[in-house]
Motif scaffolding. Structure first.
Motif, PDB file in Angstrom:
ATOM      1  N   ARG A  35      27.184  26.443  89.333  1.00 50.79           N
ATOM      2  CA  ARG A  35      25.754  26.572  88.995  1.00 50.79           C
ATOM      3  C   ARG A  35      25.678  27.357  87.675  1.00 50.79           C
ATOM      4  O   ARG A  35      25.656  28.579  87.654  1.00 50.79           O
ATOM      5  CB  ARG A  35      24.995  27.291  90.115  1.00 50.79           C
ATOM      6  N   VAL A  36      25.665  26.582  86.594  1.00 51.86           N
ATOM      7  CA  VAL A  36      25.817  27.174  85.256  1.00 51.86           C
ATOM      8  C   VAL A  36      24.456  27.332  84.578  1.00 51.86           C
ATOM      9  O   VAL A  36      23.652  26.395  84.567  1.00 51.86           O
ATOM     10  CB  VAL A  36      26.727  26.281  84.374  1.00 51.86           C
ATOM     11  N   LEU A  37      24.231  28.520  84.022  1.00 50.80           N
ATOM     12  CA  LEU A  37      23.009  28.727  83.240  1.00 50.80           C
ATOM     13  C   LEU A  37      23.350  28.616  81.758  1.00 50.80           C
ATOM     14  O   LEU A  37      24.233  29.326  81.261  1.00 50.80           O
ATOM     15  CB  LEU A  37      22.410  30.117  83.522  1.00 50.80           C
ATOM     16  N   ALA A  60      22.634  24.255  86.107  1.00 47.94           N
ATOM     17  CA  ALA A  60      21.596  24.861  86.957  1.00 47.94           C
ATOM     18  C   ALA A  60      20.283  25.068  86.209  1.00 47.94           C
ATOM     19  O   ALA A  60      19.226  25.220  86.829  1.00 47.94           O
ATOM     20  CB  ALA A  60      22.092  26.198  87.498  1.00 47.94           C
ATOM     21  N   VAL A  82      18.744  34.279  86.300  1.00 50.83           N
ATOM     22  CA  VAL A  82      20.073  34.202  86.927  1.00 50.83           C
ATOM     23  C   VAL A  82      19.932  34.312  88.442  1.00 50.83           C
ATOM     24  O   VAL A  82      20.516  33.539  89.206  1.00 50.83           O
ATOM     25  CB  VAL A  82      20.996  35.328  86.384  1.00 50.83           C
ATOM     26  N   VAL A  87      22.847  31.566  89.875  1.00 46.65           N
ATOM     27  CA  VAL A  87      23.826  31.165  88.860  1.00 46.65           C
ATOM     28  C   VAL A  87      25.200  31.789  89.132  1.00 46.65           C
ATOM     29  O   VAL A  87      25.295  32.950  89.544  1.00 46.65           O
ATOM     30  CB  VAL A  87      23.285  31.613  87.471  1.00 46.65           C
ATOM     31  N   LEU A  90      28.032  31.482  83.136  1.00 45.59           N
ATOM     32  CA  LEU A  90      27.150  31.439  81.963  1.00 45.59           C
ATOM     33  C   LEU A  90      27.770  30.566  80.885  1.00 45.59           C
ATOM     34  O   LEU A  90      28.981  30.605  80.667  1.00 45.59           O
ATOM     35  CB  LEU A  90      26.950  32.855  81.407  1.00 45.59           C
TER      36      LEU A  90
END
Ligand code: NAD
Length: 353
Positions: A35-37, A60, A82, A87, A90
């Motif tokens: 789950r990448v921001l 994400a 976040v 998340v 990053l």
């Protein structure tokens, strides 16, 4: 060469090349990111979205509000995102401002970071984080903020405007210059530093004429990486301390400020650092490193006077006062009157010799 030295290498994985952004999903996966921001600035939101799409299901969401000098208020807003998106990794795409935001989040969450630099600022290779609150910029060094993975993609720098490329490249050179005379410098960093300055000094004039010249862009990004490695492990001195005051307390733009101050800092320190000056003479192919750095900026139409960035004459004493508030190491002893002249000359854009 120094009689004795210590050498420290920061652990990070670096991918360098053209089209390397295609590996972003794989690199995020290596770090366990599901789950990448995506972090970026409003100006690079399109680029952020494109890179986010490469992540597929691991994308994400995006936070596109990174701001220069990493204000705490923006970090707090990003931390809420976040949390709400749950998340676990990053992905920062942009310049030092975006990397700074990523590091500020990592400091507080320990989330792994993949950074995709699109300027030459070099923050991606350092354990340094500067944050601004109540008009003061505070800098820390903490291994927690070092990005795990850095993807340098020459293609992503092609759109960096010519003017910003020049100032960002000279900002990178400043990291190398101060590594050449750093208190904790070493011969390996000096090699990186000299080569970094050489690559940038050769490529920036080409880039300012033809921003999409791939060979020059590759050389500049390679040079910037070498300079970033220097900043990553060596201490800084007068140049960076002064720029830090000008950026943090007077809100002057980062890369332009470095560009203006560098020749003056070099001229000030020159009498105390003959080996560093010899390295710069070789890298810049000149007998006068300080004057040549000024000429480079002027020739490439970069700003050469702090007054052009809005610094008033009445602010000069405050700049000096804030600079002297905290003690720092410099290869040449710091004379308050001479530093005042330096700041005043840099404000007026007077060429140092
Ligand atoms: P920046 O990140 O603020 O970028 C300037 C502008 O250019 C932004 O609007 C950005 O979105 C845009 N931009 C960046 N790359 C682009 C591209 N390829 N194409 C089009 N637009 C692009 O500027 P910067 O000079 O890279 O970074 C400055 C900040 O980084 C400062 O806050 C400075 O303190 C910090 N910094 C920190 C370190 C460290 O080690 N902690 C090192 C260097 C710089």
């Amino acid at each position: 060469m120094r009689e004795s030295f210590e050498f420290l290498a920061n652990p990070s994985r670096v991918i360098f090349g053209t089209g390397t952004i295609e590996r972003v999903a794989h690199e995020v996966g290596r770090l366990g990111g599901e789950r990448v921001l995506v972090l970026t600035t409003p100006q690079q939101a399109d680029q952020g979205e494109t890179v986010g799409n490469l992540l597929g299901d691991a994308n994400a969401g995006m936070f596109a509000n990174a701001t220069m000098h990493t204000p705490m208020s923006v970090t707090e807003e990003a931390l809420r995102t976040v949390d709400s998106l749950n998340v676990d990794c990053l992905l920062a795409i942009g310049g030092g401002s975006t990397t700074g935001l990523s590091k500020a989040i990592a400091l507080r969450t320990d989330l792994p970071q993949v950074v995709v630099p699109t300027t030459y600022a070099g923050s991606e290779m350092t354990t340094i984080l500067g944050e601004t609150q109540d008009g003061r910029k505070k800098t820390i060094r903490d291994p927690k903020v070092l990005p795990e993975t850095v993807i340098y993609d020459v293609d992503l720098t092609l759109g960096l405007p010519g003017a910003l490329s020049v100032t960002s490249g000279i900002n990178a050179m400043a990291h190398a210059v101060e590594a050449l005379y750093a208190q904790n410098g070493n011969p390996v960093l000096s090699m990186f530093a000299e080569e970094g300055v050489r690559q940038l000094a050769r490529s920036l004039p080409i880039i300012s004429q033809s921003p999409k010249d791939r060979t020059a862009r590759r050389d500049a990004l390679y040079g910037a990486w070498l300079c970033a490695l220097c900043l990553g492990t060596s201490g800084v001195a007068l140049h960076h301390k002064l720029c830090h005051v000008l950026g943090g307390s007077f809100d002057l733009p980062h890369a332009e400020t470095h560009t203006i101050v560098l020749p003056h800092a070099v001229a000030y320190n020159a009498p105390a650092v003959p080996d560093a000056m010899n390295a710069l003479k070789r890298a810049l192919n000149t007998d006068q490193p300080a004057g040549t750095l000024y000429d480079l900026a002027e020739k490439l139409k970069a700003p050469t006077a702090l007054s052009d960035l809005g610094l008033e004459e009445s602010a000069v004493d405050s700049v000096v006062h804030i600079l002297f508030e905290t003690e720092f190491w410099n290869p040449r002893s710091l004379d308050q009157q001479e530093i005042r002249s330096l700041v005043s000359n840099a404000r007026l854009g007077i060429r140092p010799v």
